[in-house]
Motif scaffolding. Sequence first.
Motif, mmCIF file in Angstrom:
data_model
loop_
_atom_site.group_PDB
_atom_site.id
_atom_site.type_symbol
_atom_site.label_atom_id
_atom_site.label_comp_id
_atom_site.label_asym_id
_atom_site.label_seq_id
_atom_site.Cartn_x
_atom_site.Cartn_y
_atom_site.Cartn_z
ATOM 1 N N PHE A 47 0.861 -1.180 0.000
ATOM 2 C CA PHE A 47 0.000 0.000 0.000
ATOM 3 C C PHE A 47 0.899 1.232 0.000
ATOM 4 N N SER A 48 0.676 2.115 -0.931
ATOM 5 C CA SER A 48 1.375 3.404 -0.889
ATOM 6 C C SER A 48 0.770 4.256 0.216
ATOM 7 N N ILE A 49 1.466 5.315 0.574
ATOM 8 C CA ILE A 49 0.909 6.259 1.543
ATOM 9 C C ILE A 49 -0.396 6.837 1.009
ATOM 10 N N GLU A 50 -0.431 7.103 -0.303
ATOM 11 C CA GLU A 50 -1.656 7.643 -0.896
ATOM 12 C C GLU A 50 -2.817 6.655 -0.769
ATOM 13 N N LYS A 51 -2.546 5.353 -0.959
ATOM 14 C CA LYS A 51 -3.616 4.368 -0.834
ATOM 15 C C LYS A 51 -4.069 4.256 0.625
ATOM 16 N N SER A 52 -3.112 4.292 1.556
ATOM 17 C CA SER A 52 -3.469 4.245 2.975
ATOM 18 C C SER A 52 -4.378 5.407 3.328
ATOM 19 N N PRO A 88 -10.875 14.176 4.346
ATOM 20 C CA PRO A 88 -10.128 13.821 3.134
ATOM 21 C C PRO A 88 -8.613 13.805 3.315
ATOM 22 N N THR A 89 -8.097 14.362 4.402
ATOM 23 C CA THR A 89 -6.649 14.327 4.638
ATOM 24 C C THR A 89 -6.141 12.909 4.807
ATOM 25 N N GLY A 90 -7.009 11.988 5.263
ATOM 26 C CA GLY A 90 -6.536 10.657 5.607
ATOM 27 C C GLY A 90 -5.641 10.715 6.835
ATOM 28 N N LEU A 91 -4.891 9.659 7.061
ATOM 29 C CA LEU A 91 -4.020 9.570 8.244
ATOM 30 C C LEU A 91 -2.758 10.411 8.101
ATOM 31 N N VAL A 136 5.411 12.657 -2.507
ATOM 32 C CA VAL A 136 5.194 11.822 -1.331
ATOM 33 C C VAL A 136 6.511 11.165 -0.963
ATOM 34 N N TYR A 137 6.733 10.965 0.330
ATOM 35 C CA TYR A 137 7.989 10.380 0.787
ATOM 36 C C TYR A 137 7.845 8.866 0.883
ATOM 37 N N ASP A 138 8.726 8.158 0.192
ATOM 38 C CA ASP A 138 8.741 6.694 0.225
ATOM 39 C C ASP A 138 9.507 6.257 1.476
ATOM 40 N N LEU A 139 8.804 5.715 2.455
ATOM 41 C CA LEU A 139 9.434 5.359 3.722
ATOM 42 C C LEU A 139 10.372 4.168 3.600
ATOM 43 N N LYS A 195 0.760 10.226 -6.525
ATOM 44 C CA LYS A 195 -0.277 9.808 -7.469
ATOM 45 C C LYS A 195 -1.613 9.727 -6.732
ATOM 46 N N LEU A 196 -2.639 10.274 -7.336
ATOM 47 C CA LEU A 196 -3.968 10.247 -6.733
ATOM 48 C C LEU A 196 -4.492 8.816 -6.698
ATOM 49 N N GLU A 197 -4.897 8.369 -5.508
ATOM 50 C CA GLU A 197 -5.461 7.029 -5.348
ATOM 51 C C GLU A 197 -6.955 7.141 -5.067
ATOM 52 N N THR A 198 -7.742 6.382 -5.782
ATOM 53 C CA THR A 198 -9.173 6.268 -5.481
ATOM 54 C C THR A 198 -9.456 4.811 -5.156
ATOM 55 N N VAL A 199 -10.276 4.589 -4.151
ATOM 56 C CA VAL A 199 -10.557 3.216 -3.722
ATOM 57 C C VAL A 199 -12.056 2.975 -3.680
ATOM 58 N N ASP A 200 -12.426 1.747 -3.970
ATOM 59 C CA ASP A 200 -13.837 1.372 -3.980
ATOM 60 C C ASP A 200 -14.137 0.534 -2.735
#
Length: 431
Positions: free
Chosen positions: A212-217, A229-232, A303-306, A315-320
């Motif tokens: 999971f990318s940070i964007e997906k999380s 909408p900020t997410g975690l 985004v920072y890759d940990l 990258k914009l992530e959209t989830v269903d």
Amino acid sequence: MNKQINSIAVLGAGTMGAGIAALAADKNCKVLLLDISNEAANKGKENIINPKRPMMSNLENIKYINVGSFENDFYRIAEYDWICEAVVENLDIKKKIFSKIEKYRKRNSIVSSNTSGIPLKEITRGMPESLLKDVCITHFFNPVNVMKLCELIPSKKTSVEVIDKISFFLENILQKGVVYGKDTVNFIGNRIGCFFMLKGLHEGLYARNNNFSIEKSDALLSKPIGLPPTGLYGLIDLIGLDVMYSVGKNLETNLPEKDLGLAFVTLPDAELKLYEKGQLGRKTGGGFYRIKINTAGDKLKEVYDLKAEVWKQSKLETVDYNLDTMLEDSPEGMYIWNVMGMSLLYAADLIPEIADDIVNIDNAMKWGFAWRKGPFEILDQLNPIKVLRKCESLQIKIPKMLQILRDSSHKTFYSDNQEFLNLNGEYEKIK
């Protein structure tokens, strides 16, 4: 009893103090704004009417705010009905301020602290009885002129008349949503909200192991499940890793011995690295996300890759997915359960420790953290019976309020008749 408060002395002209002063003046109240120097107090007053981010709806009401310094003008608090301390989150400083307040305030004036997490009993330890009956916590959320929540926390000796008077003023004059909490570490909103954030950081390794990318999380922990909408990670960038580090230290010292949150009070290794190198969030130009301007003058989000410890284009992530996903066995479902689901269970185990009923907890999370629904409303949406089955399948200890529900004749925490489940397993009218 006269329920009206006509004047307020705010001690501390920083972000929170200036915000409280602005809100009161906006409601035509007489305000005294004090700080360590006249310059600091005047800076707070100037920030109130900053044209880019004004803290008042009617800028002409700045006329109601007078300023001064602790050294030269503290005696003037004797003219005010309510004295609200809003200095830095330092126990020793707050105790000194409170001692000085008691020396100068008028009889029966209300005294409160705007602390976000220091227990009132620590601030007032050793103070005279004459102060203890008039004192409470009034924890406003930032920005004061936007956020609806104000947590009202009495001490064991605070008079009923004081709580009635300040709650009437907060609700009817300042137009705040008041929740009633207990004198425990971080009170209601921050106790649950900080568990959500710290637990979320600790689940980052699970997310990365499942690619999971940070964007997906952030997409999973945002609008699809009723969160902002900020997410975690976006939320922690807004708050700052330094604040989260300090919050964790405070929780480590003050949480009860067997509290579930104790396992997550320290920053995980990846986040601790960012903290140690000063990559704290928006305040330092970037944390998990940052905005870069390219040679063409375009703004690019990175985004920072940990794992790789490098910045990449975001990258914009959209989830269903939705709330029901957390009851499924998919990686996405388990991730949402591990963060949001466990936060719901944590909240369900904190009554009557932090509040007397589920309504105060639900309102705190909606008004203070912008959750679409409170923890118990979410549990009702999921179906508490399904949540109980999930807990049993994972061999998770059933939290107190879910035990009470299971043992009652009811199937949900709220009824269709504006009632809520109380500690006796009975429905009670929402006031």
